[in-house]
Each structure stands twice: as C-alpha cells, then as structure tokens.
Design an enzyme around this catalytic site. Structure first.
Site, PDB file in Angstrom:
ATOM      1  N   ILE A   6      -6.455  34.122  63.542  1.00 16.73           N
ATOM      2  CA  ILE A   6      -5.733  33.033  64.464  1.00 16.73           C
ATOM      3  C   ILE A   6      -6.270  31.883  64.944  1.00 16.73           C
ATOM      4  O   ILE A   6      -5.805  31.198  65.528  1.00 16.73           O
ATOM      5  CB  ILE A   6      -4.859  33.909  65.549  1.00 16.73           C
ATOM      6  CG1 ILE A   6      -5.555  34.547  66.459  1.00 16.73           C
ATOM      7  CG2 ILE A   6      -3.881  34.972  64.746  1.00 16.73           C
ATOM      8  CD1 ILE A   6      -5.012  35.116  67.624  1.00 16.73           C
TER       9      ILE A   6
ATOM     10  N   GLY B 151     -20.554  38.977  70.299  1.00 17.22           N
ATOM     11  CA  GLY B 151     -19.250  38.416  70.147  1.00 17.22           C
ATOM     12  C   GLY B 151     -17.982  39.403  69.532  1.00 17.22           C
ATOM     13  O   GLY B 151     -17.183  38.648  69.265  1.00 17.22           O
TER      14      GLY B 151
ATOM     15  N   HIS C   8     -14.476  44.637  61.088  1.00 17.93           N
ATOM     16  CA  HIS C   8     -13.860  43.543  60.593  1.00 17.93           C
ATOM     17  C   HIS C   8     -14.908  42.677  59.948  1.00 17.93           C
ATOM     18  O   HIS C   8     -15.842  42.439  60.783  1.00 17.93           O
ATOM     19  CB  HIS C   8     -12.793  42.913  61.242  1.00 17.93           C
ATOM     20  CG  HIS C   8     -13.216  42.384  62.596  1.00 17.93           C
ATOM     21  ND1 HIS C   8     -13.532  43.135  63.694  1.00 17.93           N
ATOM     22  CD2 HIS C   8     -13.310  41.084  63.098  1.00 17.93           C
ATOM     23  CE1 HIS C   8     -13.715  42.252  64.723  1.00 17.93           C
ATOM     24  NE2 HIS C   8     -13.777  41.015  64.186  1.00 17.93           N
TER      25      HIS C   8
ATOM     26  N   ASN D  26     -19.445  41.016  63.520  1.00 15.07           N
ATOM     27  CA  ASN D  26     -20.126  40.928  64.874  1.00 15.07           C
ATOM     28  C   ASN D  26     -19.871  42.563  65.471  1.00 15.07           C
ATOM     29  O   ASN D  26     -18.891  43.153  65.334  1.00 15.07           O
ATOM     30  CB  ASN D  26     -19.055  40.105  65.664  1.00 15.07           C
ATOM     31  CG  ASN D  26     -19.297  38.549  65.351  1.00 15.07           C
ATOM     32  OD1 ASN D  26     -20.407  38.160  65.157  1.00 15.07           O
ATOM     33  ND2 ASN D  26     -18.295  37.812  65.330  1.00 15.07           N
TER      34      ASN D  26
END
Length: 112
Positions: free
Chosen positions: A30, A91, A98, A85
């Site tokens: 997004i 982060g 993922h 990450n």
C-alpha cells in the site's frame, strides 16, 4: 491474533492480490517504494524471516512465488530485488514474515 497480514489472508482486510497459492499470498504494497512493489507472504503466521527459515519447504515456496511475481510483473528480465526485513531495527513494521519484490526502476546499492 491482531496481525494485519493474517487479516488480509482471512479476507477481513482488503488487498490487491496478484497471486495466490495454497500456502502463499502475493499482494501490492500500500506504500510502494518502486513501480513494482509486491509482498509475498506465507499463509501460516511466522513473525519474521528467522521463524520462516525454520520451515525450509515453506520458505522455498515463498522464494518461488517471488520469482513468479517478478515474471508476471515484467521485471524478471530487467532486474528486481527481494528483501526480507527482520526486526524493527531493519524496518520490519508488520510482524508476519514477508518478502518485498521491488522492481521497475534502478535500485542502488547499498540500500537504505
């Protein structure tokens, strides 16, 4: 469980899905950082890459899906980056493992 990605998997939260396998889901980020920015996740909850690596077969499925996403998104030939990450210091903001598939622009090195 109050996990955003688990809610996407269950359909509670909408996402722009680009691929779905039996054990993986790929959807557009997004907040894209490149023209192509797709997240590939395992449907089973693993909080980070280290936890996912404990299931080598599932990790291999996630890796294979990143390649399929790159191919379908048209960046396999020009180059793309796959990023996991792991931990807030790196982060990670959603604690469900993922892979970010990034492409469609020059990706400098070193990152970040």
């Amino acid at each position: 469980m109050d996990c955003l990605f688990c809610k996407i998997i269950s359909g509670e939260v909408p996402a722009e899905v680009v691929r779905e396998g039996e054990r993986t889901l790929a959807f557009r980020d997004i907040n894209p950082q490149a023209p192509v920015h797709v997240l590939v996740i395992p449907k089973d909850h693993h909080p980070d890459f280290a936890a996912l690596a404990a299931d080598p077969e599932l990790l291999a499925e996630v890796a294979a899906e990143t390649g399929r996403v790159a191919e379908e998104e048209g960046v396999a030939g020009s180059g793309y980056r796959v990023v996991f990450n792991t931990g807030s210091g790196a982060g990670q903001t959603v604690f469900h493992a993922h892979a970010h598939v990034l492409g469609g622009r020059g990706l400098n090195w070193p990152p970040g």
